[in-house]
Design a protein around this motif. Structure first.
Motif, PDB file in Angstrom:
ATOM      1  N   UNK A 133       0.816  -1.225   0.000  1.00 14.43           N
ATOM      2  CA  UNK A 133       0.000   0.000   0.000  1.00 14.43           C
ATOM      3  C   UNK A 133       0.845   1.269   0.000  1.00 14.43           C
ATOM      4  N   UNK A 134       2.097   1.157   0.404  1.00 10.51           N
ATOM      5  CA  UNK A 134       2.949   2.353   0.521  1.00 10.51           C
ATOM      6  C   UNK A 134       3.012   3.122  -0.801  1.00 10.51           C
ATOM      7  N   UNK A 135       2.995   2.405  -1.906  1.00 10.81           N
ATOM      8  CA  UNK A 135       3.110   3.056  -3.219  1.00 10.81           C
ATOM      9  C   UNK A 135       1.898   3.921  -3.553  1.00 10.81           C
ATOM     10  N   UNK A 136       0.783   3.710  -2.878  1.00 15.08           N
ATOM     11  CA  UNK A 136      -0.442   4.422  -3.234  1.00 15.08           C
ATOM     12  C   UNK A 136      -0.619   5.754  -2.500  1.00 15.08           C
ATOM     13  N   UNK A 158      -6.431   4.253   2.866  1.00 17.08           N
ATOM     14  CA  UNK A 158      -5.494   3.181   2.524  1.00 17.08           C
ATOM     15  C   UNK A 158      -5.189   2.302   3.732  1.00 17.08           C
ATOM     16  N   UNK A 159      -4.751   2.925   4.823  1.00 18.44           N
ATOM     17  CA  UNK A 159      -4.291   2.163   5.984  1.00 18.44           C
ATOM     18  C   UNK A 159      -5.437   1.409   6.651  1.00 18.44           C
ATOM     19  N   UNK A 160      -6.572   2.071   6.862  1.00 20.60           N
ATOM     20  CA  UNK A 160      -7.712   1.389   7.464  1.00 20.60           C
ATOM     21  C   UNK A 160      -8.372   0.435   6.472  1.00 20.60           C
ATOM     22  N   UNK A 161      -8.417   0.839   5.199  1.00 23.67           N
ATOM     23  CA  UNK A 161      -9.011  -0.040   4.193  1.00 23.67           C
ATOM     24  C   UNK A 161      -8.321  -1.391   4.162  1.00 23.67           C
ATOM     25  N   UNK A 439      -4.988  -7.912  14.012  1.00 24.28           N
ATOM     26  CA  UNK A 439      -5.423  -6.892  13.055  1.00 24.28           C
ATOM     27  C   UNK A 439      -5.672  -5.545  13.705  1.00 24.28           C
ATOM     28  N   UNK A 440      -6.262  -5.548  14.893  1.00 19.33           N
ATOM     29  CA  UNK A 440      -6.485  -4.309  15.646  1.00 19.33           C
ATOM     30  C   UNK A 440      -5.155  -3.639  15.968  1.00 19.33           C
ATOM     31  N   UNK A 441      -4.233  -4.428  16.495  1.00 23.97           N
ATOM     32  CA  UNK A 441      -2.935  -3.896  16.912  1.00 23.97           C
ATOM     33  C   UNK A 441      -2.177  -3.326  15.717  1.00 23.97           C
ATOM     34  N   UNK A 442      -2.242  -4.013  14.576  1.00 29.74           N
ATOM     35  CA  UNK A 442      -1.484  -3.581  13.402  1.00 29.74           C
ATOM     36  C   UNK A 442      -2.008  -2.304  12.764  1.00 29.74           C
ATOM     37  N   UNK A 443      -3.152  -1.809  13.236  1.00 30.57           N
ATOM     38  CA  UNK A 443      -3.646  -0.518  12.757  1.00 30.57           C
ATOM     39  C   UNK A 443      -2.926   0.650  13.415  1.00 30.57           C
ATOM     40  N   UNK A 449       6.344  -0.942  10.221  1.00 28.83           N
ATOM     41  CA  UNK A 449       6.897  -0.067   9.186  1.00 28.83           C
ATOM     42  C   UNK A 449       5.816   0.471   8.266  1.00 28.83           C
ATOM     43  N   UNK A 450       4.726  -0.281   8.124  1.00 28.51           N
ATOM     44  CA  UNK A 450       3.622   0.152   7.270  1.00 28.51           C
ATOM     45  C   UNK A 450       2.934   1.363   7.890  1.00 28.51           C
ATOM     46  N   UNK A 451       2.620   1.276   9.194  1.00 27.04           N
ATOM     47  CA  UNK A 451       1.954   2.383   9.890  1.00 27.04           C
ATOM     48  C   UNK A 451       2.845   3.615   9.918  1.00 27.04           C
ATOM     49  N   UNK A 452       4.068   3.450  10.391  1.00 25.51           N
ATOM     50  CA  UNK A 452       4.955   4.608  10.549  1.00 25.51           C
ATOM     51  C   UNK A 452       5.389   5.159   9.197  1.00 25.51           C
ATOM     52  N   UNK A 453       5.534   4.283   8.209  1.00 21.30           N
ATOM     53  CA  UNK A 453       5.882   4.742   6.864  1.00 21.30           C
ATOM     54  C   UNK A 453       4.770   5.567   6.251  1.00 21.30           C
TER      55      UNK A 453
END
Length: 490
Positions: A133-136, A158-161, A439-443, A449-453
């Motif tokens: 998703x980072x590319x979007x 993007x992140x929540x989707x 899944x909750x935690x990873x939001x 790196x996905x969240x912080x990125x």
């Protein structure tokens, strides 16, 4: 002057090796025992003590090796999935597909929010779409800002989707697949509840984001980043927004093959004959095998419903080859991309090996049954509803401590899944508890790196993100616990 070195969380490998050492020490302390087995499951109230077998330094060192051997089918499947996804991404089909949606909905950005969140959610629930998703973000952020929204809205889409798709994983091989494998059940078991979970939680997320976006559009002062809106518009809208690649015929074909592959995967892992007494795929398979020349040429292919990690590896490897042929990647480019994709997920495969090493030490040290017996005695007075909800609450802090979902699944399922047998509920409920908690935690986890990125790209502070998602997380947690409760009686 002495300076305090900033504490850094150890890697997943270090944490898991430390757990192996601790578990090995426990084999010298915890009494050994065993259960009588029936159909591969421990028989309640059949526990008995047995001779101790404490684990030493050699056993600690060989545990990850034995763990990799025990989990070789899952580990190889992960590598094949990595290669398959790399080939798909190499064609640019997914980028072009989402880019085409954004282009066609220009001027109707409010409709774009649910459509994009559903598309990202489909990626999350099928193959654990996260890093992809980072590319979007550079594409979606300027579009949202130009439409009168803010960076919080863009990140949420993007992140929540995708994140809610992962939370409601139906066939995600990286969480549900691995967890089901180590729970010794089919990935198809519990898919109905997980589908309901996906639809409801994704719907809640869409409603939450659209409500916030509407407030910002009506009055920009309602934005959590109002003080930076002018600065953000100057930053993100100063250049032409990135144009996606064209969605040509070849890329459309790739998207169709990609979708069909996951449809076949879903059909292949649902135990049609065993669980639902539906024998259509067995009959079809027998008819094909009985055909002269065609049957022997195809070989001993199992019917849909009887697939597991080996068969799914064949499916995704074959699909990657078909995609390469359709798109015209060429032999060298295809092989290089496949290997590169597998290399990207080698770390995940190794984490599974090290995690499995913990179970190896416990089993070889003969303390697994003893720990199960403690759990059986503690759970004796618990109802199924209490157990499934406590399992969910247990997995939330565990997901922080062990940030690798595959590692946590490998580590915990050999213990948690049999406990469900004692309570009298299906092991698939434990798998669903695990994936929804992770899944909750990873939001929101700062170790992702996905969240912080994503937050870094959007120039959005972590504190603002927590403030935005706080109410949503409470709503999601309550909803998930209600659905898990219903799952015990359905």
């Amino acid at each position: 002057m002495l300076t305090m070195k900033k504490f850094e969380m150890p890697s997943a490998f270090t944490i898991l090796m430390m757990i192996i050492i601790v578990v090995a020490v426990l084999t010298w302390v915890i009494p050994a025992g065993q259960y009588q087995q029936e159909d591969g499951k421990p028989v309640p109230q059949s526990y008995q003590h047995t001779a101790a077998n404490p684990q030493g330094l050699w056993e600690i060192l060989q545990a990850p090796i034995k763990g990799f051997y025990d989990a070789r089918d899952i580990a190889f499947f992960i590598l094949v999935i990595g290669g398959f996804l790399a080939v798909v991404m190499q064609t640019g089909a997914i980028d072009a597909g989402i880019g085409a949606v954004i282009k066609n909905l220009k001027g109707r950005e409010q409709i774009m929010i649910p459509i994009l969140m559903i598309l990202f959610g489909l990626g999350g629930t099928t193959y654990g779409m996260a890093e992809e998703t980072i590319a979007f973000y550079p594409l979606v952020i300027p579009v949202m800002l130009a439409a009168g929204y803010d960076t919080v809205t863009a990140v949420s889409v993007i992140l929540l989707g995708a994140g809610l798709g992962v939370l409601g994983s139906t066939v995600n091989p990286f969480s549900t697949g691995i967890a089901a494998g180590f729970a010794e059940i089919s990935i198809g078991q519990g898919i109905i509840l997980r589908t309901i979970l996906l639809i409801i939680t994704e719907g809640i997320g869409i409603g939450y984001v659209m409500r916030y976006a509407k407030k910002v559009k009506e009055n920009p002062k309602n934005s959590l980043v109002y003080e930076k809106m002018k600065e953000n518009k100057e930053y993100f809208l100063s250049d032409e927004s990135q144009e996606s690649n064209d969605l040509n015929k070849s890329r459309k074909a790739v998207l169709w093959i990609f979708a069909i592959t996951f449809v076949i995967m879903i059909l292949s892992v649902i135990p049609w004959a065993y669980k639902f007494n539906i024998t259509i795929f067995e009959s079809l398979n027998s008819a094909i095998k009985s055909l002269p020349l065609v049957g022997p040429l195809i070989g001993d292919m199992p019917p849909l419903g009887d697939y597991w990690f080996t068969e799914m590896s064949v499916l995704f490897l074959f699909s990657s080859f078909v995609i390469a042929m359709v798109y015209g990647l060429g032999e060298k480019k295809y092989v290089d991309t496949l290997i590169e994709g597998a290399r990207d997920l080698l770390g995940v495969a190794l984490i599974i090996a090290v995690s499995r090493g913990i179970t190896v030490v416990m089993n070889d040290g003969r303390i697994t049954a003893t720990i199960l017996n403690w759990g059986e005695r503690m759970l004796g007075d618990l109802t199924a509803i209490s157990f499934v909800n406590l399992s969910y609450l247990f997995y939330i802090p565990m997901s922080f401590l062990v940030p690798s979902t595959s590692g946590l699944a490998t580590l915990s399922m050999p213990i948690m899944a049999p406990l469900a047998d004692f309570v009298g509920i299906g092991r698939e409920l434990v798998v669903t508890s695990f994936q929804s908690a992770a899944g909750i935690v990873n939001l929101i986890t700062p170790t992702s790196g996905v969240v912080m990125g994503a937050l870094a790209i959007a120039r959005l502070s972590y504190g603002k993100w927590l403030k935005f998602t706080a109410k949503l997380l409470v709503i999601l947690m309550v909803t998930i616990m209600i659905l898990l409760t219903l799952g015990t009686v359905i």
